[in-house]
Design an enzyme around this catalytic site. Sequence first.
Site: not given
Length: 416
Positions: A49-50, A188-189
């Site tokens: 993930t980020c 657009a997640g």
Amino acid sequence: MHLITIGLNHETAPVAIREQAVFGPEKLVPALQDLTAQRDIDETAILSTCNRTEIYCRQQQPDGQAVVKWLCQFHALEPQQLQECLYHHPEEEAVKHAFRVASGLDSMVLGEPQILGQMKTAFATAHKAGTTGKILNRLFQNTFSVAKQVRTDTAIGASAVSIAYAAVDLAKKIFADLGTKTVLLIGAGETIELVARHLTNNGVRHIIVANRSVERAELLTSRISGEAIALSELPNRLAEADIIIASTASTLPILGKGAVESALKLRRHKPIFMVDLAVPRDIEAEVGGLADIFLYTVDDLKQIIEENISSRRDAADEAEKIIALETIRFMHWLRGLNAVPTIRSFRKNVDDLRNAALEQAYRQLAAGENPERIIEILAHNLSNKFAHAPSQALKQADNEGNSRLLSAARKLFMLD
């Protein structure tokens, strides 16, 4: 058989390192298959993930050096630089860590719910790729169950706090009235969708969503009454935005310094507030050096997030108790697996002894010998054969002074 987790997160590594260790969607399955093909690696799952990259493994060796070496090679990373940022969780620590991560206790935002969905996606990808087995399947299923129990039995998720919320909260502190501002969302997640919801709830009326897939952007804007555009239209629309929030899975920056400079000229240097929630970053770091640009990354949101989580700390203490108990239960199951081959072998030996004794008894009965005598011989032979191997081992243990084996035998055969 050893369970181990190797990883780095927002606490151990800056964004400049984390973005180099990310596994994008197009690389994840090949990475899983390549790692599982390594010697002594039996099962793998990767959570990327980020804010974190974590590798969950079942392997033959107790340390994680093979995984670390593979990670460095896969991403062409400098080993020494990466080692300083990594954490290693073996066995029980790996189980507890998975439970804590899924429950939101290890997140930048305490108790945030997004990580559970991300873990489910990570497991589903690994399972579909064929890189998980009995151990990791059970670990992740238990992980999801524990996370659900934590959310049900504690108030860990009572207040709406997340990275998306923190980004909007920062915008509220900079602009007195968000309702008069134009917001440009890049991506657009799930994260951008959460940002859009928070913006709408705070009165923002004009939202533009730019995405590589216009259809995906239109799906989002249909729920928030916004405007969908393609990424290619960004240069022509930047000047309209007072606020820009970006979060995509792109491996390269989407917004560069030149495009922003042009937008500022058209705006006559009216300031733009930017938040880059992506890792790797969507907005070039150099953009932050421009006058009239206020650029924040996920690391900059830590202070804001800390101000919003005080109400969750008591709930976190309760969650830790649940996790501690469930970790013990999982380890009992895991350690029990070590005995399975021994139990199977023992039962097979017993069955072989029984079958041999029965075969002899049947032959004697067929020959017309006395049934009572045959039963006595059968019982005598079975007891002698069952006791022979343990007796020999105990005698040898006594000769060698192996008191531990003698004590274990008394417990095993309930002699005390």
